[in-house]
Structures are given as structure tokens and as C-alpha cells.
Scaffold this motif. Structure first.
Motif, PDB file in Angstrom:
ATOM      1  N   GLY A  52       0.821  -1.205   0.000  1.00  0.00           N
ATOM      2  CA  GLY A  52       0.000   0.000   0.000  1.00  0.00           C
ATOM      3  C   GLY A  52       0.862   1.265   0.000  1.00  0.00           C
ATOM      4  O   GLY A  52       0.496   2.276   0.586  1.00  0.00           O
ATOM      5  N   ALA A  53       2.035   1.169  -0.652  1.00  0.00           N
ATOM      6  CA  ALA A  53       2.921   2.339  -0.711  1.00  0.00           C
ATOM      7  C   ALA A  53       2.984   2.822  -2.166  1.00  0.00           C
ATOM      8  O   ALA A  53       2.387   2.227  -3.064  1.00  0.00           O
ATOM      9  CB  ALA A  53       4.304   1.985  -0.208  1.00  0.00           C
ATOM     10  N   PRO A  69       2.787   5.390   3.336  1.00  0.00           N
ATOM     11  CA  PRO A  69       1.863   6.468   3.696  1.00  0.00           C
ATOM     12  C   PRO A  69       2.369   7.328   4.864  1.00  0.00           C
ATOM     13  O   PRO A  69       2.095   8.523   4.916  1.00  0.00           O
ATOM     14  CB  PRO A  69       0.583   5.725   4.094  1.00  0.00           C
ATOM     15  CG  PRO A  69       0.658   4.414   3.390  1.00  0.00           C
ATOM     16  CD  PRO A  69       2.107   4.075   3.297  1.00  0.00           C
ATOM     17  N   ASP A  70       3.137   6.756   5.775  1.00  0.00           N
ATOM     18  CA  ASP A  70       3.632   7.573   6.902  1.00  0.00           C
ATOM     19  C   ASP A  70       4.891   8.359   6.546  1.00  0.00           C
ATOM     20  O   ASP A  70       5.507   9.000   7.395  1.00  0.00           O
ATOM     21  CB  ASP A  70       3.896   6.680   8.124  1.00  0.00           C
ATOM     22  CG  ASP A  70       5.026   5.691   7.880  1.00  0.00           C
ATOM     23  OD1 ASP A  70       5.572   5.653   6.757  1.00  0.00           O
ATOM     24  OD2 ASP A  70       5.377   4.942   8.823  1.00  0.00           O
ATOM     25  N   GLY A  71       5.293   8.314   5.264  1.00  0.00           N
ATOM     26  CA  GLY A  71       6.441   9.108   4.837  1.00  0.00           C
ATOM     27  C   GLY A  71       7.755   8.332   4.842  1.00  0.00           C
ATOM     28  O   GLY A  71       8.762   8.809   4.325  1.00  0.00           O
ATOM     29  N   PHE A  72       7.761   7.129   5.412  1.00  0.00           N
ATOM     30  CA  PHE A  72       9.000   6.342   5.436  1.00  0.00           C
ATOM     31  C   PHE A  72       9.394   5.958   4.008  1.00  0.00           C
ATOM     32  O   PHE A  72       8.556   5.607   3.201  1.00  0.00           O
ATOM     33  CB  PHE A  72       8.790   5.087   6.292  1.00  0.00           C
ATOM     34  CG  PHE A  72      10.048   4.305   6.522  1.00  0.00           C
ATOM     35  CD1 PHE A  72      11.023   4.803   7.375  1.00  0.00           C
ATOM     36  CD2 PHE A  72      10.260   3.093   5.871  1.00  0.00           C
ATOM     37  CE1 PHE A  72      12.205   4.096   7.576  1.00  0.00           C
ATOM     38  CE2 PHE A  72      11.439   2.389   6.068  1.00  0.00           C
ATOM     39  CZ  PHE A  72      12.406   2.890   6.925  1.00  0.00           C
TER      40      PHE A  72
END
Ligand code: CTP
Length: 404
Positions: A52-53, A69-72
Motif C-alpha cells: 500500500g505504498a 503512507p507515513d512518509g518512510f
């Protein structure tokens, strides 16, 4: 997880570079670099889909970055040499491609890889003595042309030496000096020069790094007039003191490199700073941001030194025109006479607001309305100077001003 997918797609995958070094040094590093023997873009796309990236592909360089999604972020690169001319029977044939990729890197400590495919998951590949150099605390290039291939590596050598308290190996030291004598740095892209200086100035031990740059005569590649002498070192010490104070007071880290760069450049002529910024080839916005800062620091210093003493409101108005890192650089450079005013500015004055507003001026039927913001700043100044500290006295003050 990467390993399982690599097996499915029939690729080989390796964790490489700085993160491997930092795992061995037991340090944290969030920059994950993965080399794929096969196609990094294809691998990254499948990997992103499954998690899901998002995958951003750079087709020309056969690289990709997967952004969660969290920016990683995880960087993927295709192994730089697909295959090499080893006889099929050579024992290392299996690792020929990754070995070549690693051989093109800067230093032995940055040229190790960890296998990620399931069967050999976690196996460390260290073809060039990286582990030994980590133990011996040594920065060592992999071959004699390393600095010729990429002269910016000299600045990286300084950065890593200082960060880990390593020494530059004797052979590497000779190649380093040779690269300096050959003037190879003209070839380094401006933005790379900027970034390397920015990274060096972001290191905790940046003063030591600058001393090392002086030792190797690297400062001149930024500008011929750039100096690091005792006075400059003392200025850096003052800057670190004010930065410590700032961190402690506000629990916030200002952009360190800008403050430190402003101090480093503070004795240069304006035209020299202009030359440096031209050389850096930053985008318009960044160029403007940096040149404004360096110019403000220089002008501000000259003005403060001339003025010596001034009301707090005048000092505040002056300082608040500058971004925090630039104001901190000025504070460090201007000396002790302004120490109290600097600290009061950061902790009190910069937050002062009038206790009255436009509505009060309207209610008082003051005209013209275009003067309101001037009147309110006059009130603010008076409050900073302790002349009227409550609403009542501020209303009286503004009424008198409006009459004038
Ligand atoms: N590299 C190189 N030559 C350069 C820049 C990078 O060989 N001029 C290689 C090194 O193997 C390095 C890797 O690319 O480890 C990743 O580069 P970078 O992210 O810039 O450095 P890190 O080693 O990860 O350092 P840092 O911890 O400062 O991010």
C-alpha cells in the motif's frame, strides 16, 4: 519481506551502504538503500503494491524510491554492473555483480552489503575489509582513482572521519592530497559542494571537520578568501553557547547549518559570498533565502557594532526581520554587550503583542484607518520598552499619538 519478494521475482536483493555500516556500529540510520540484481524499478513497483505504498521510478538511472503512507522511504537501485567477465568456474562468480557495485563506492566502511534473499538472509558481504576498517577506525578508499572518479568524496571523508572519530588511512591520505593538488574540485557540481558543506556543518563536531578541511587545503575550493583562524573558532564557540541556550529554553532545534554557515562566511566580502552562492547553483528560492540571510547577518553586525546601545524596541524590530538561525548567528558575532538584550529578545520581546487592537482604534474613531498598523506597532514598541504595559495606558498612549 524484501527477501521473500526477491525470491518470488527471481532477483537478488541486498541492503547496502551507510545503513550496513551503521548497523555494525550499532548506530541508528533511517536511510534504507537496497540494491537489486535485476530491475530495481520493477521490484520497487511490486513491493509498493503489496504494501500500500507508492513507488517513484527514475527510469534513466534504473532506480526507484518507495514511499509509505507515513512518509518512510526505501531507496532501490539496480546493481550497477549486471555481470562481469569472470570465468564461470570462479568461486565468486555468484556475487560478481554486487561485488562490482560495491567496488564503485567511496570507502570500505560504506561498501558492505547484507543479503536479503531468504536462503542466505543476513549474510554480510565484505569484500574490501570494511569490518576491519571499522575496527581500526579508518577511512580507506577502495582504489587509487576513487577521488578522481568523484572528488566530492574528499568532503565525505572529512565528514565520516569526524562523525565516527576515525582517521584517514595513509594511502588514502596521499590520494586525498593528490586530488587537492590536481584541482579536481572545479568539476564537482555546485549543488553537491553545497550539500557536502551543509552536511559537514550539520555534524556535531563540525569545527574539527573545518580544521581538517584547512589541513587538507579544501576551504579554498569554496572561496579563496575563506579562513578558519582562532577568531573564527571563538565565534563558533559563542554560536554553540547561544545555540545550547536556545535549545534549552525553547526545546527546539533551529536550522544549524545556516547559522554556522553565516558565521563561517561572516568575514567575507559581499561579492565573495555572491560568488559562492553562484557556484552552489541552488534554485532561485534557496539562493535568495541564503543570500538574504548572509547579507542580513553582515549588515546587522555592522549596524549593531556602530550603535552599541539602543532601546529594546529598536533591537527587537531589527532582530525580528531575520529568520531565527540568522538572528542567532548575529547574536554570536556581536559580542557580550548585547548578550542580555539577545536573550531577552528571544525569550520575551519577540512574543510581545499590544493589548489593544484595531477594534479599539475604530471605537475611538481614529482616522485614517491606513495608519492603524503603524499605531499598533508604536504601542507594541512602547510596551517592549516598559512605557505602557496594560490596556488602559495603551489606549491613552494611542489617543495621544493619534492627536499628533
Ligand atoms: N556513495 C559513494 N560515493 C559518493 C556518495 C555515496 O560511493 N560520492 C555510496 C556509499 O556507499 C554510501 C552510499 O552511496 O554509503 C549512500 O550514500 P549517502 O546516503 O550519501 O551516504 P551514507 O553512507 O548513507 O551516509 P549518511 O549516514 O550521512 O546518510
Amino acid at each position: 519481506d524484501v527477501g521473500a519478494m526477491a525470491d518470488e521475482l527471481g532477483f537478488k536483493c541486498y541492503l547496502v551502504g551507510g545503513v550496513v555500516r551503521d548497523i555494525l556500529l550499532r548506530k541508528t540510520n533511517e536511510d534504507i538503500d537496497i540494491v537489486v540484481e535485476g530491475s530495481a524499478p520493477e521490484f520497487a513497483k511490486s513491493f509498493a503494491d503489496r504494501h500500500g505504498a507508492r513507488a517513484a521510478v527514475h527510469a534513466k538511472f534504473k532506480t526507484a524510491v518507495v514511499i509509505f503512507p507515513d512518509g518512510f522511504r526505501v531507496d532501490f537501485a539496480t546493481s550497477r554492473t549486471e555481470y562481469y567477465h569472470f570465468p564461470a568456474s570462479a568461486p565468486m562468480v555468484e556475487d560478481a555483480s554486487i561485488k562490482n557495485d560495491l567496488f564503485r563506492r567511496d570507502f570500505s566502511i560504506n561498501a558492505m552489503a547484507v543479503k536479503l534473499n531468504k536462503r542466505e538472509f543476513g549474510t554480510l558481504l565484505d569484500f574490501f575489509g570494511g569490518q576491519r576498517d571499522l575496527q581500526d577506525k579508518k577511512i580507506r578508499v577502495l582504489h587509487s582513482l576513487s577521488f578522481v572518479d568523484d572528488p566530492s568524496r574528499a568532503l565525505r571523508a572529512v565528514r565520516f572521519a569526524v562523525r565516527f572519530d576515525f582517521m584517514i588511512g595513509p594511502h588514502t591520505d596521499r590520494l586525498f592530497r593528490h586530488a587537492v593538488n590536481l584541482d579536481l574540485f572545479e568539476r564537482v557540481q555546485g549543488q553537491r559542494m553545497f550539500l557536502e558543506l551543509k552536511y559537514i556543518l550539520s555534524e556535531k563536531n563540525y569545527k574539527k571537520a573545518l580544521r581538517m578541511m584547512r589541513k587538507y587545503d579544501l576551504l579554498k575550493f569554496f572561496h579563496k578568501d575563506l579562513r578558519l583562524d582562532e577568531r573564527k573558532e571563538a565565534q563558533f564557540d559563542s554560536l554553540e553557547m547561544i545555540l545550547d541556550w536556545y535549545r534549552f529554553q525553547f526545546d527546539e532545534e533551529p536550522e544549524l547549518y545556516i547559522a554556522r554557515m553565516a558565521v563561517l562566511f561572516s568575514d567575507l566580502e559581499k561579492s565573495a559570498v555572491k560568488d559562492i552562492l553562484e557556484r552552489f547553483q541552488l534554485d532561485e528560492h534557496k539562493t535568495l533565502e541564503h543570500s538574504e540571510c548572509f547579507k542580513q547577518v553582515k549588515d546587522s553586525l555592522a549596524w549593531l557594532k556602530r550603535s552599541k546601545k539602543m532601546p529594546n524596541s529598536v533591537f527587537t524590530r531589527h532582530m525580528s526581520r531575520m529568520a531565527t538561525p540568522c538572528a542567532l548567528a548575529v547574536s554570536a558575532l556581536v559580542g557580550e554587550i548585547f548578550e542580555k538584550q539577545v536573550k531577552d529578545y528571544f525569550s520575551v520581546y519577540r512574543y510581545v503583542k499590544p493589548d489593544i487592537g484595531g477594534n479599539d482604534l475604530l471605537a475611538m474613531k481614529i482616522e485614517p484607518k491606513t495608519e492603524y498598523s503603524n499605531l499598533l506597532s508604536a504601542v507594541k514598541d512602547a510596551k517592549i520598552d516598559g512605557k505602557c504595559t496594560d490596556r488602559e495606558s495603551q489606549l491613552r498612549f494611542v489617543a495621544e499619538l493619534a492627536l499628533k
